[in-house]
Design a protein around this motif. Structure first.
Motif, mmCIF file in Angstrom:
data_model
loop_
_atom_site.group_PDB
_atom_site.id
_atom_site.type_symbol
_atom_site.label_atom_id
_atom_site.label_comp_id
_atom_site.label_asym_id
_atom_site.label_seq_id
_atom_site.Cartn_x
_atom_site.Cartn_y
_atom_site.Cartn_z
ATOM 1 N N ASP A 114 -16.527 0.650 7.410
ATOM 2 C CA ASP A 114 -16.541 0.243 6.007
ATOM 3 C C ASP A 114 -17.971 -0.060 5.590
ATOM 4 O OD1 ASP A 114 -17.096 -2.200 7.172
ATOM 5 O OD2 ASP A 114 -15.462 -3.283 6.215
ATOM 6 N N ALA A 115 -18.132 -0.686 4.450
ATOM 7 C CA ALA A 115 -19.471 -0.944 3.911
ATOM 8 C C ALA A 115 -20.293 -1.862 4.797
ATOM 9 C CB ALA A 115 -19.353 -1.543 2.511
ATOM 10 N N TYR A 116 -19.634 -2.600 5.682
ATOM 11 C CA TYR A 116 -20.344 -3.553 6.538
ATOM 12 C C TYR A 116 -20.701 -2.965 7.902
ATOM 13 C CZ TYR A 116 -18.217 -6.592 3.037
ATOM 14 O OH TYR A 116 -17.812 -7.155 1.843
ATOM 15 N N THR A 117 -20.235 -1.768 8.201
ATOM 16 C CA THR A 117 -20.482 -1.141 9.499
ATOM 17 C C THR A 117 -21.915 -0.627 9.581
ATOM 18 O OG1 THR A 117 -18.161 -0.469 9.634
ATOM 19 C CG2 THR A 117 -19.726 0.652 11.088
ATOM 20 N N GLU A 118 -22.573 -0.925 10.692
ATOM 21 C CA GLU A 118 -23.931 -0.452 10.926
ATOM 22 C C GLU A 118 -24.023 0.214 12.293
ATOM 23 O OE1 GLU A 118 -26.647 -3.691 10.537
ATOM 24 O OE2 GLU A 118 -25.810 -4.374 8.618
ATOM 25 N N LEU A 160 3.811 -1.306 18.476
ATOM 26 C CA LEU A 160 2.830 -2.180 17.848
ATOM 27 C C LEU A 160 3.313 -2.440 16.428
ATOM 28 C CD1 LEU A 160 -0.419 -0.312 18.992
ATOM 29 C CD2 LEU A 160 1.095 -1.816 20.324
ATOM 30 N N GLN A 161 3.455 -3.712 16.054
ATOM 31 C CA GLN A 161 4.037 -4.051 14.769
ATOM 32 C C GLN A 161 3.178 -5.072 14.039
ATOM 33 O OE1 GLN A 161 8.548 -4.381 14.860
ATOM 34 N NE2 GLN A 161 8.074 -4.933 16.965
ATOM 35 N N GLN A 162 3.186 -4.998 12.717
ATOM 36 C CA GLN A 162 2.558 -6.040 11.926
ATOM 37 C C GLN A 162 3.405 -6.333 10.687
ATOM 38 O OE1 GLN A 162 -1.422 -4.957 10.876
ATOM 39 N NE2 GLN A 162 -0.873 -3.117 9.761
ATOM 40 N N PHE A 163 3.475 -7.626 10.375
ATOM 41 C CA PHE A 163 4.285 -8.145 9.279
ATOM 42 C C PHE A 163 3.363 -8.954 8.368
ATOM 43 C CE2 PHE A 163 6.792 -7.568 13.053
ATOM 44 C CZ PHE A 163 8.039 -7.110 12.636
ATOM 45 N N TYR A 164 3.368 -8.656 7.074
ATOM 46 C CA TYR A 164 2.380 -9.262 6.186
ATOM 47 C C TYR A 164 2.862 -9.163 4.742
ATOM 48 C CZ TYR A 164 1.467 -4.282 5.871
ATOM 49 O OH TYR A 164 1.627 -2.931 5.715
ATOM 50 N N PRO A 165 2.511 -10.109 3.881
ATOM 51 C CA PRO A 165 2.823 -9.992 2.463
ATOM 52 C C PRO A 165 1.821 -9.075 1.776
ATOM 53 C CG PRO A 165 1.643 -12.014 2.844
ATOM 54 C CD PRO A 165 1.844 -11.384 4.200
ATOM 55 N N ARG A 166 2.126 -8.686 0.539
ATOM 56 C CA ARG A 166 1.225 -7.776 -0.179
ATOM 57 C C ARG A 166 -0.160 -8.381 -0.362
ATOM 58 N NH1 ARG A 166 4.965 -9.044 -4.714
ATOM 59 N NH2 ARG A 166 4.006 -10.707 -5.975
ATOM 60 N N GLU A 167 -0.251 -9.723 -0.360
ATOM 61 C CA GLU A 167 -1.542 -10.385 -0.515
ATOM 62 C C GLU A 167 -2.509 -10.028 0.615
ATOM 63 O OE1 GLU A 167 1.461 -12.940 -2.703
ATOM 64 O OE2 GLU A 167 1.403 -11.712 -0.890
ATOM 65 N N ALA A 168 -1.974 -9.661 1.769
ATOM 66 C CA ALA A 168 -2.813 -9.332 2.934
ATOM 67 C C ALA A 168 -2.967 -7.837 3.151
ATOM 68 C CB ALA A 168 -2.219 -9.966 4.196
ATOM 69 N N ALA A 169 -2.226 -7.013 2.393
ATOM 70 C CA ALA A 169 -2.078 -5.599 2.710
ATOM 71 C C ALA A 169 -3.384 -4.810 2.840
ATOM 72 C CB ALA A 169 -1.156 -4.936 1.684
ATOM 73 N N PRO A 170 -4.358 -4.935 1.919
ATOM 74 C CA PRO A 170 -5.551 -4.068 2.056
ATOM 75 C C PRO A 170 -6.266 -4.231 3.392
ATOM 76 C CG PRO A 170 -5.492 -5.118 -0.107
ATOM 77 C CD PRO A 170 -4.420 -5.765 0.705
ATOM 78 N N LEU A 171 -6.427 -5.459 3.822
ATOM 79 C CA LEU A 171 -7.125 -5.736 5.083
ATOM 80 C C LEU A 171 -6.274 -5.339 6.280
ATOM 81 C CD1 LEU A 171 -9.609 -7.153 6.457
ATOM 82 C CD2 LEU A 171 -8.242 -9.249 6.419
ATOM 83 N N TRP A 172 -5.012 -5.743 6.268
ATOM 84 C CA TRP A 172 -4.147 -5.516 7.420
ATOM 85 C C TRP A 172 -3.860 -4.035 7.625
ATOM 86 C CZ3 TRP A 172 -0.875 -9.174 10.376
ATOM 87 C CH2 TRP A 172 -1.387 -10.473 10.322
ATOM 88 N N GLU A 173 -3.607 -3.298 6.552
ATOM 89 C CA GLU A 173 -3.268 -1.890 6.722
ATOM 90 C C GLU A 173 -4.468 -1.058 7.145
ATOM 91 O OE1 GLU A 173 -1.228 -0.581 3.211
ATOM 92 O OE2 GLU A 173 0.570 -1.753 3.683
ATOM 93 N N ARG A 174 -5.659 -1.548 6.873
ATOM 94 C CA ARG A 174 -6.872 -0.832 7.302
ATOM 95 C C ARG A 174 -7.137 -1.049 8.792
ATOM 96 N NH1 ARG A 174 -11.362 0.634 4.227
ATOM 97 N NH2 ARG A 174 -12.912 1.711 5.499
ATOM 98 N N PHE A 175 -6.968 -2.289 9.268
ATOM 99 C CA PHE A 175 -7.473 -2.614 10.614
ATOM 100 C C PHE A 175 -6.420 -3.114 11.607
ATOM 101 C CE2 PHE A 175 -11.104 -3.687 7.713
ATOM 102 C CZ PHE A 175 -11.944 -2.659 8.094
ATOM 103 N N GLY A 176 -5.279 -3.619 11.142
ATOM 104 C CA GLY A 176 -4.396 -4.399 12.010
ATOM 105 C C GLY A 176 -3.891 -3.672 13.241
ATOM 106 N N LEU A 177 -3.177 -2.572 13.060
ATOM 107 C CA LEU A 177 -2.590 -1.867 14.201
ATOM 108 C C LEU A 177 -3.665 -1.284 15.104
ATOM 109 C CD1 LEU A 177 0.460 -0.094 12.525
ATOM 110 C CD2 LEU A 177 0.461 -2.172 13.921
ATOM 111 N N ALA A 178 -4.760 -0.824 14.502
ATOM 112 C CA ALA A 178 -5.862 -0.301 15.323
ATOM 113 C C ALA A 178 -6.460 -1.398 16.183
ATOM 114 C CB ALA A 178 -6.936 0.311 14.422
ATOM 115 N N ALA A 179 -6.539 -2.612 15.651
ATOM 116 C CA ALA A 179 -7.085 -3.731 16.424
ATOM 117 C C ALA A 179 -6.160 -4.106 17.573
ATOM 118 C CB ALA A 179 -7.319 -4.938 15.512
#
Length: 661
Positions: free
Chosen positions: A552-556, A273-292
């Motif tokens: 995260d803060a939006y999880t209920e 499982l791989q993901q490629f992204y610039p630093r502009e996307a890193a916070p979101l992608w590194e939190r959820f991408g591979l798990a998704a």
């Protein structure tokens, strides 16, 4: 089909120079005089059928997009020859390349074709293309190469060549093939691609190679933020060749950039499982991408078949999400560079858009990448089926996921509108493709699953269809027959009403009699239930429960308890008197759509019973159904469709209170 392609990405001129040897295997019973190849980028050229189709929309957005496409050149074909290098006659027919063979190609024979071309790339966002480039704020580009080479067009026994021009709505109809790809790019670029990397030792550092050869089951950086920063700042002018290969691929795409960070993880089936992204996307992608990605594969493996793949990758590039074998592009990025304790780096809608897009685009690795549907003709057969399974994957991520597709209540307005079309409309003719091919299909399949067939029967039928048609090209009729055969029941009425016609449904309780005496009834509120995924679907366990770091803060949490679903009953338990009465329930359908009628009966002792009247009861009843029930309890209320399993267009007439005589 065998492709051997040598290509060079020229970032300075923003173009691809390529040459290919294509071995075309004639597996049809027919002799072929021509071969046809798709030149989809020609849709961007002024004067193409797609350009006039865009102008017909007559909006500010379409005018802006047309302006951005005014300089698009499309494919520049340099030469077409046979395997011996002898020039062949060819013509460009809008978005198709027609090659005349020196002699007809017999059934079972094969033909070598050599093609050289140049493809100038365009601004991906401005032109609205699936392929092209994006320039980040520091001037560093991200290139997405999709539909970037002449691809063999499908030839079928039921329709011959699929020669519809590419209008950018009906997607693709291609053949399976074996690929050997050599991509020359600047030495500071990272490449993501369909297929398996063949020369890892030549393009990776020793540390990267060690991670590549023994990937961890937890996310690992192949290129971290510091390394990506150096790549963005350094260009030696040297080039490097990345080599990829794949067998039985429906297509081949790649993306390349010096901005890419790169993460890898191995799942329990040995898939990278791989993901490629610039630093502009890193916070979101590194939190959820591979798990998704992993969650998607788990859900789709269970619903359809275990996917055999060397790797599954997602790439961040501006524009909109799009799928290719083993590779999907996803545009979503967080709004803020750094999270705080009170606020993540991303907005609520951004989070769900990202995870949902990953699920949808990765899900396409099953349909149409393995079950090879004709997207140019039938958008629903891949988009709708993927959206249907996506519904389950999203709802099982967390309880309050903002799910877009699959809830029957969400298509009621569309089915009742003047713009409603049958699902079985050709893709290019759809006025509201998302409402129709995605949401209507997914929603009606949920109705079929939960109201008509039941989960166990439906799930077995769908899995049998997918497994039996893997590696083949099913038509809609093949899907319909497969579902009916496994289910052991005729569903022609369902396909006719909800796929071949643009029907709607509006169930109402018109009257109630007891022993031929009319009872006074008054309207009652039809209380909106939770999503059917949480009621009849009984999804109560979520990804965030097993992996709390994904909350995260939006999880209920799921607020409402699982409703008690009373088994089907004639509601004839004895009361004190034991007196039986014949009740007649007059159920009206103000629409034309045909479905079973789910009913909730409410009694004076507070008990409730649910029954489902089969769709076949309407065959002779037509617009009004007189349902006769012998009951011993006193009826005090009736609701049609209490769990909102149908796309009922008017909920105000669904429930009534009944006064005793």
């Amino acid at each position: 089909m065998d492709y051997t392609i040598w290509a060079e990405l020229d970032p300075a001129l923003k173009r691809i120079n390529g040459r290919a040897e294509v071995i075309y295997h004639n597996n049809s019973p027919d002799r072929l005089q021509f071969l046809f190849f798709a030149l989809d980028h020609n849709a961007l050229k002024p004067g193409s059928a797609a350009s006039y189709n865009l102008q017909a929309i007559a909006s500010e957005a379409s005018r802006s997009r047309a302006q951005a496409r005014s300089e698009a050149a499309g494919f520049i074909i340099r030469s077409v020859s046979d395997g011996a290098g002898k020039a062949l006659q060819w013509e460009i027919r809008d978005t198709n390349l027609q090659v005349q063979l020196p002699k007809t190609l017999a059934s079972g024979a094969r033909q070598s074709i050599q093609i050289q071309w140049t493809l100038p790339l365009t601004d991906k966002v401005a032109t609205g293309a699936r392929s092209g480039f994006e320039v980040l704020d520091d001037g560093v580009p991200i290139f997405v190469a999709a539909q970037w080479f002449p691809r063999a067009i499908a030839y079928t026994d039921y329709a011959g060549w699929q020669l519809k021009p590419f209008l950018q709505q009906g997607e693709f109809s291609t053949e399976f093939g074996d690929y050997r790809i050599s991509l020359t790019v600047p030495a500071n670029y990272v490449v993501a691609a369909s297929g398996a990397l063949q020369n890892a030792a030549e393009v990776l550092s020793p540390d990267q190679l060690a991670h590549w050869q023994a990937p961890s089951t937890t996310p690992t950086h192949m290129v971290d933020e510091i390394q990506a920063r150096d790549q963005r700042a350094t260009s030696t002018g040297e080039s490097i060749v990345w080599k990829f290969a794949g067998e039985d691929l429906r297509d081949f795409a790649f993306s390349a950039s010096p901005a890419f960070m790169w993460q890898i993880q191995m799942d329990n089936r040995g898939r990278k499982l791989q993901q490629f992204y610039p630093r502009e996307a890193a916070p979101l992608w590194e939190r959820f991408g591979l798990a998704a990605i992993q969650h998607t594969l788990t859900v789709f493996d269970t619903a359809l078949f275990p996917l055999e793949a060397d790797s599954i990758s997602i790439v961040n590039a501006a524009g909109f999400g799009m799928e290719y074998p083993g590779l999907a592009t996803i545009a979503t990025r967080p709004e803020r560079p750094l999270p705080t304790a009170e606020q993540p780096a991303w907005n609520r809608s951004t989070k769900y858009d990202f995870i949902g897009t990953v699920i949808h685009e990765v899900g396409h690795n099953y349909l149409p990448m393995r079950v090879n549907t004709d997207e140019r003709e039938w958008a629903w057969l891949d988009e709708g089926l993927v959206s249907f399974i996506e519904y389950r994957a999203e709802h099982s991520w967390e309880a309050n996921f903002d799910v877009i597709y699959g809830e029957p209540r969400t298509i009621a307005g569309y089915t009742d509108s003047a713009s409603s079309q049958p699902i079985m409309s050709s893709a290019d003719s759809l006025h509201r493709k998302i409402d129709n091919a995605y949401n209507k299909t997914a929603s009606m399949l949920n109705t079929l699953r939960h109201l008509v067939l039941g989960e166990d029967v439906f799930d077995l039928a769908l899995a049998n269809f997918a497994r039996n048609w893997q590696g083949k090209r099913p038509m809609p009729g093949d899907f319909f027959r497969a579902m009916e055969t496994t289910a052991g029941t005729d569903l022609s009425w369902f396909w006719h009403s909800w796929f071949y016609q643009s029907h709607s449904i509006d169930l109402a309780v018109a009257g109630i009699r007891i022993d031929d005496q009319n009872l006074p009834i008054t309207p009652a509120e039809s209380i909106e239930p939770s999503a059917l995924a949480h009621t009849v679907g009984k999804i109560r366990q979520f990804v965030v429960d097993k992996s709390p770091h994904l909350a995260d803060a939006y999880t209920e949490s799921l607020a409402d308890p699982l409703p008690e679903i009373t088994p089907v009953s004639a509601a004839n338990e004895h009361n004190e008197s034991g007196t039986k009465h014949w009740y007649t329930l007059e159920i009206t359908n103000h629409g034309e759509g045909l479905l079973p009628v789910p009913l909730q009966l409410i009694f004076s002792d507070g008990s409730q019973h649910r029954i489902t009247v089969p769709a076949q009861a309407w065959m002779r009843a037509r617009e009004q159904l007189a349902l006769q029930l012998q009951l011993v309890k006193t009826l005090t209320g009736v609701c049609t469709d209490p769990l909102w399993l149908t796309p009922d267009t008017n909920r105000n007439n669904n429930c009534v209170e009944v006064q005793s005589p």
